[in-house]
Design a protein around this motif. Sequence first.
Motif, short mmCIF file in Angstrom:
data_model
loop_
_atom_site.label_atom_id
_atom_site.label_comp_id
_atom_site.label_asym_id
_atom_site.label_seq_id
_atom_site.Cartn_x
_atom_site.Cartn_y
_atom_site.Cartn_z
N ILE A 247 0.84 -1.22 0.00
CA ILE A 247 0.00 0.00 0.00
C ILE A 247 0.86 1.25 0.00
N GLU A 248 2.17 1.09 0.16
CA GLU A 248 3.07 2.24 0.13
C GLU A 248 3.26 2.68 -1.32
N GLN A 249 2.75 3.82 -1.66
CA GLN A 249 2.73 4.28 -3.03
C GLN A 249 4.13 4.45 -3.60
N MET B 156 5.53 1.25 -4.95
CA MET B 156 4.82 0.79 -6.14
C MET B 156 5.21 1.61 -7.37
N GLU B 157 5.57 2.85 -7.16
CA GLU B 157 5.94 3.71 -8.28
C GLU B 157 7.41 3.57 -8.65
#
Length: 256
Positions: free
Chosen positions: A186-188, A191-192
């Motif tokens: 859930i840590e953006q 993920m990016e």
Amino acid sequence: MLQSLFYTLAPLLTLLLQTAHANVEKTIFLAPTPSPLSSSNITPDLSDLGLDLLSPENNILRTNLNASFPSTAKPDGAESWFLLEGLNPGQRYEVRVCWLATQPTSFTLSTYPLDAIIDDPSLLASISHFSSARLASVDVNNPREVIPQVPNSHHAPRNPLRRTRSHDSDSVLFLRIYAAADYFTIEQGLMESVPPVIADVILDPFWGNVFPNSLVPTACWGLIVGIAAIGIARWVVKEFGRVVGSAAGSAEKKGQ
């Protein structure tokens, strides 16, 4: 008794094997015969590519491998190239990538001889792109970043931008490693932008083209433990038979 012990230990052994497989990926290959292109005057010096080197003498490299999530353009993730040199033609080798289980990553390893790189435009473009990006990101005042120095060496430091010339009987291979991120969070930020994976790349020759050299000591210890276990098991069975026989004799005497 032995059967119950086996069923007790089987889940633990399975868990250990699965854990080891989770952070180790490898490829096995035979070193090719030296390519005539390697001694050709029209072939550029491979040191110009600035790739990290692995050889039987310097067979362990700790590095940061770029990784990315699979995409249409890069279904296997980000790629990295290495140069395997000083190989013995016809000998079996293994290249392993070992990384922390805290960085879930899927690796794909493949090797290519020099002539395959030159004959395949896509491979040539891929290695050229990686080489250009790598050299562009290196501090020219710190050339150790291109090819690490050999640790604990008592010899004078070599120029890392110059490839060590192998004997004419040595063969050379290119190693490509794909690294694809294999997690969801859930840590953006993660993920990016996938952080580089800290990994050990290991070149391991096979003993007699049958068994990896690094596992020979483990195999010897396993053999010793196995022989000792057989001896102990026979002694236990013998003693158990003696106790049972003694108990049966005592019971017969009491019955009389």
